[in-house]
Design an enzyme around this catalytic site. Structure first.
Site, PDB file in Angstrom:
ATOM      1  N   GLY A  20     -78.414  37.653 -14.940  1.00  0.00           N
ATOM      2  CA  GLY A  20     -79.022  36.336 -14.831  1.00  0.00           C
ATOM      3  C   GLY A  20     -78.440  35.568 -13.674  1.00  0.00           C
ATOM      4  N   PHE A  22     -76.305  33.151 -13.515  1.00  0.00           N
ATOM      5  CA  PHE A  22     -74.901  32.770 -13.566  1.00  0.00           C
ATOM      6  C   PHE A  22     -73.982  33.912 -13.956  1.00  0.00           C
ATOM      7  CE2 PHE A  22     -77.271  28.851 -14.266  1.00  0.00           C
ATOM      8  CZ  PHE A  22     -76.740  28.061 -13.252  1.00  0.00           C
ATOM      9  N   VAL A  25     -74.787  40.280 -18.739  1.00  0.00           N
ATOM     10  CA  VAL A  25     -74.591  40.538 -20.160  1.00  0.00           C
ATOM     11  C   VAL A  25     -74.276  42.022 -20.323  1.00  0.00           C
ATOM     12  CG1 VAL A  25     -75.579  40.423 -22.482  1.00  0.00           C
ATOM     13  CG2 VAL A  25     -76.216  38.703 -20.767  1.00  0.00           C
ATOM     14  N   LYS A  39     -71.679  38.001 -22.869  1.00  0.00           N
ATOM     15  CA  LYS A  39     -72.211  37.270 -21.727  1.00  0.00           C
ATOM     16  C   LYS A  39     -71.048  36.829 -20.847  1.00  0.00           C
ATOM     17  CE  LYS A  39     -75.555  33.462 -21.109  1.00  0.00           C
ATOM     18  NZ  LYS A  39     -76.312  32.428 -21.879  1.00  0.00           N
ATOM     19  N   ASP A 134     -86.283  25.774 -23.668  1.00  0.00           N
ATOM     20  CA  ASP A 134     -86.516  26.960 -22.839  1.00  0.00           C
ATOM     21  C   ASP A 134     -87.221  28.055 -23.625  1.00  0.00           C
ATOM     22  OD1 ASP A 134     -86.538  28.242 -20.407  1.00  0.00           O
ATOM     23  OD2 ASP A 134     -84.526  29.087 -20.601  1.00  0.00           O
ATOM     24  N   LYS A 136     -89.778  30.736 -24.320  1.00  0.00           N
ATOM     25  CA  LYS A 136     -90.634  31.663 -23.572  1.00  0.00           C
ATOM     26  C   LYS A 136     -90.386  33.048 -24.156  1.00  0.00           C
ATOM     27  CE  LYS A 136     -87.136  31.985 -19.891  1.00  0.00           C
ATOM     28  NZ  LYS A 136     -86.893  31.839 -18.442  1.00  0.00           N
ATOM     29  N   ASN A 139     -86.983  34.775 -24.004  1.00  0.00           N
ATOM     30  CA  ASN A 139     -85.866  34.251 -24.791  1.00  0.00           C
ATOM     31  C   ASN A 139     -86.044  34.476 -26.290  1.00  0.00           C
ATOM     32  OD1 ASN A 139     -84.427  33.427 -22.581  1.00  0.00           O
ATOM     33  ND2 ASN A 139     -85.106  31.295 -22.666  1.00  0.00           N
ATOM     34  N   ASP A 152     -80.353  32.301 -25.675  1.00  0.00           N
ATOM     35  CA  ASP A 152     -80.188  31.518 -24.444  1.00  0.00           C
ATOM     36  C   ASP A 152     -80.396  30.025 -24.677  1.00  0.00           C
ATOM     37  OD1 ASP A 152     -79.857  30.577 -21.906  1.00  0.00           O
ATOM     38  OD2 ASP A 152     -81.134  32.071 -20.955  1.00  0.00           O
ATOM     39  N   THR A 169     -88.478  26.449 -17.733  1.00  0.00           N
ATOM     40  CA  THR A 169     -89.250  27.405 -16.950  1.00  0.00           C
ATOM     41  C   THR A 169     -90.605  26.778 -16.636  1.00  0.00           C
ATOM     42  OG1 THR A 169     -88.137  29.234 -18.062  1.00  0.00           O
ATOM     43  CG2 THR A 169     -90.219  29.736 -16.941  1.00  0.00           C
TER      44      THR A 169
END
Length: 334
Positions: A20, A22, A25, A39, A134, A136, A139, A152, A169
């Site tokens: 991802g 940042f 995982v 993570k 978030d 979607k 996730n 997430d 998103t």
């Protein structure tokens, strides 16, 4: 050893699960052989992108979670470069992966997932006072039996009043986030409506490669249904995709979740059975072993996170650096 005592020293990295913005995982194993997902978040990127508060909120929220439908965080710790969060491993992969396999779901299949997802969102709103922000299909994960696990919480916020940070998103963002006029939990129900449309139709109702054009489509709130979409589903989605945040279905502070569950689209759903995960899922992933990553192969390849990104950000004038103590004070809440 209890899961709360997990540290980097007593975990063995087995494989990469996903990447991802940042960090990464990993699939890891403790000394007793128990499998987890770990993570690993780069402190440098968190600081530079001014995400310290978001990561703090994510960890604080996850420490409070006690829900069958949210991925459990077992432990959290840090070293000089990274923040680590250890979760239960969800082997069935993303709902996004399964949706792409089938292109779109029959109404009964979509109803099942939407029932479980609405239960997860309702728990966030009603029990924790949390805006998820978030939602979607990427996730929403499936466990080994095929039940939903929401994951997430990087954009989540514990807040019972209007908040103004524009994040999420783009295809799933409610109009009020785009306008930055303040949003509350009804923004999650907007995203729920987008997801419901996508599960039934195979694509989001608002799409465009140009973000400005996409946002204009969302602000206008004009969309069409393909032929033969279930009438009750159409009614639910239309009410969820109301561009007025206060008139949107689910916006009522006291009864929002109950209103969603009472809609005719969910007629016949036994909510007590849903709460207890007693309804058999329509898709049961074929998991070969506790370390099976078959449903995660694409997720690991989609985004290649590289340490060179950090150096590039530094050269372009990053927003901050890791303190001399490795950020131990700045990340003292880990």
């Amino acid at each position: 050893m209890s899961a709360e005592q997990l540290t980097l020293e007593n975990l063995t990295v087995l494989n990469l699960i996903a990447c991802g913005s940042f960090g990464k995982v990993y699939l890891v194993k403790d000394q007793a052989g128990t499998i987890y997902a770990m993570k690993q978040l780069s402190k440098q990127k968190i600081i530079m992108m001014r995400q310290v508060d978001h990561v703090r909120q994510e960890i604080e929220i996850l420490r409070q979670v006690k829900s069958n439908y949210i991925a459990k965080m077992y432990s959290c710790f840090q070293d000089d470069k990274y923040v680590y969060m250890v979760f239960e491993f969800i082997p069935g992969g993303e709902l996004f992966f399964h949706l792409r396999r089938y292109e779109q779901f029959p109404v009964e299949v979509a109803r099942f997932y939407l029932a479980e997802i609405s239960t997860a969102l309702g728990y966030c709103h009603d029990q924790l006072g949390v805006l998820y922000r978030d939602l979607k299909p990427e996730n929403v994960l499936l466990d080994k039996k095929g039940h939903v696990k929401l994951t997430d919480f990087g954009f989540a916020k514990q807040c019972r009043e209007l908040t103004f940070t524009p994040l999420g998103t783009p295809e799933y963002m409610a109009p009020e986030l785009i306008r930055q006029t303040g949003h509350h939990k009804s923004a999650d129900w907007w995203s729920f409506g987008i997801l419901a449309y996508e599960l039934l139709c195979g694509h989001a109702p608002f799409m465009h490669d140009d973000l400005n054009v996409l946002y204009q489509k969302i602000l206008k709130g004009q969309f069409v249904f393909p032929p033969d979409i279930d009438p009750d589903a159409q009614d639910l989605i239309t009410k969820l995709l109301n561009t007025d945040r206060d008139k949107r279905f689910g916006a009522n502070v006291q009864t929002g979740t109950k209103d969603i569950k009472a809609h005719p689209f969910f007629n016949g759903v036994n909510w007590n059975w849903i709460e207890k995960k007693l309804v058999k899922p329509p898709i049961v992933p074929e998991i070969k072993s506790s370390e099976d990553l078959d449903f995660w192969k694409n997720a690991a390849e989609e985004f290649v996170a590289d340490e060179d990104e950090i150096q590039e950000m530094v050269e372009q004038g990053g927003f901050g650096e890791i303190p001399a103590d490795g950020g131990k004070a700045l990340f003292a809440w880990v």
